[in-house]
Design an enzyme around this catalytic site. Structure first.
Site, short mmCIF file in Angstrom:
data_model
loop_
_atom_site.label_atom_id
_atom_site.label_comp_id
_atom_site.label_asym_id
_atom_site.label_seq_id
_atom_site.Cartn_x
_atom_site.Cartn_y
_atom_site.Cartn_z
CD GLU A 103 -2.86 1.36 0.44
OE1 GLU A 103 -2.52 1.42 -0.74
OE2 GLU A 103 -4.03 1.53 0.82
CG ASP A 104 -0.86 4.81 -1.61
OD1 ASP A 104 -1.56 4.20 -0.77
OD2 ASP A 104 -1.34 5.63 -2.40
CG ASP A 107 -5.25 9.18 6.34
OD1 ASP A 107 -6.25 9.29 7.08
OD2 ASP A 107 -4.62 10.16 5.92
CG ASP A 163 -4.27 10.82 -6.15
OD1 ASP A 163 -4.11 10.01 -5.21
OD2 ASP A 163 -5.39 11.22 -6.51
P1 IMP Z 1 -7.31 5.15 4.79
O1 IMP Z 1 -8.35 4.19 4.33
O2 IMP Z 1 -7.92 6.33 5.52
O3 IMP Z 1 -6.19 4.52 5.57
O4 IMP Z 1 -6.69 5.83 3.51
C1 IMP Z 1 -5.83 5.20 2.70
C2 IMP Z 1 -5.87 5.74 1.29
O5 IMP Z 1 -6.12 7.15 1.26
C3 IMP Z 1 -4.50 5.58 0.66
O6 IMP Z 1 -4.43 4.38 -0.04
C4 IMP Z 1 -4.37 6.78 -0.23
O7 IMP Z 1 -4.85 6.45 -1.52
C5 IMP Z 1 -5.25 7.83 0.39
N1 IMP Z 1 -4.46 8.82 1.18
C6 IMP Z 1 -4.34 8.89 2.53
N2 IMP Z 1 -3.55 9.91 2.91
C7 IMP Z 1 -3.14 10.50 1.77
C8 IMP Z 1 -2.27 11.63 1.50
O8 IMP Z 1 -1.70 12.30 2.38
N3 IMP Z 1 -2.08 11.93 0.19
C9 IMP Z 1 -2.67 11.24 -0.83
N4 IMP Z 1 -3.49 10.18 -0.63
C10 IMP Z 1 -3.73 9.82 0.67
MG MG Z 2 -3.84 3.72 -1.91
#
Ligand code: IMP
Ligand code: MG
Length: 179
Positions: A103-104, A107, A163
């Protein structure tokens, strides 16, 4: 480039490519050590954000493995929507496989929790998560994030695959919103 503009926002450089690549090399070393005796693990990279990370990471992996790409997204603009869409693109059975999700960024953790559920219901043997970036202050889940290349503050960043509304993925460095 020190500064970039994407849509209506400007970003400044915060993690240079050399530092990113070094952290990836280190996390690959841990994975190489942990998986040396595991039968043909499957790396499952989450598109679009992880394409660059997956390419860099896999160049350091020294055991027999496969890689496949899946799609799933919860993000719109610069804050998490809190909704996770379904996971698309499994083109072969995951049953009995040792899976490493690539995963990138993690969050809130919503995406990885959803991914983990899907993998467990596909009867994988074992699933671990490897992320390029982790925001500890934004993380709300109990699921263990097994491999983290870099911890970062709770700021919005782009570049190296990440992005802002689809722009900025191609940059080799990571940039933070310049406020
Ligand atoms: P989560 O489900 O809240 O953990 O979010 C994960 C996804 O949100 C990642 O796979 C990213 O695609 C996107 N994301 C979270 N933080 C960032 C950021 O700072 N910049 C760009 N994309 C983000
Ligand atoms: Mg992602």
């Amino acid at each position: 480039m020190e500064k970039i503009t994407l849509h209506d926002k400007s970003f400044r450089i915060c993690i240079p490519n050399e530092q990113i690549e070094e952290s990836i090399r280190k996390v690959a070393e841990q994975i190489n050590a942990d998986y040396k005796d595991v039968e043909c693990p499957l790396f499952l990279a989450v598109l679009n954000g992880s394409f660059m990370f997956a390419a860099s990471l896999l160049k350091h992996i020294n055991f027999e493995c496969e890689i496949s790409f899946v799609r799933l997204s919860s993000y719109c603009g610069t804050s998490s929507t809190g909704e996770v869409k379904q996971i698309l693109g499994f083109n072969k059975s995951l049953e009995g496989r040792s899976v490493i999700v690539v995963e990138d960024i993690v969050d809130s953790g919503e995406t990885m929790v959803e991914m983990n559920k899907t993998l467990l219901s596909a009867n994988v043997k074992d699933a671990r998560i490897c992320t390029l970036l982790f925001k500890p202050d934004a993380y709300k889940k109990d699921l263990k994030i097994d491999y983290v290349a870099m911890n970062i503050p709770n700021d919005f960043i782009v570049g190296f695959g990440l992005d802002y509304d689809e722009l900025g993925r191609q940059y080799k460095d990571i940039y933070v919103l310049d406020e």
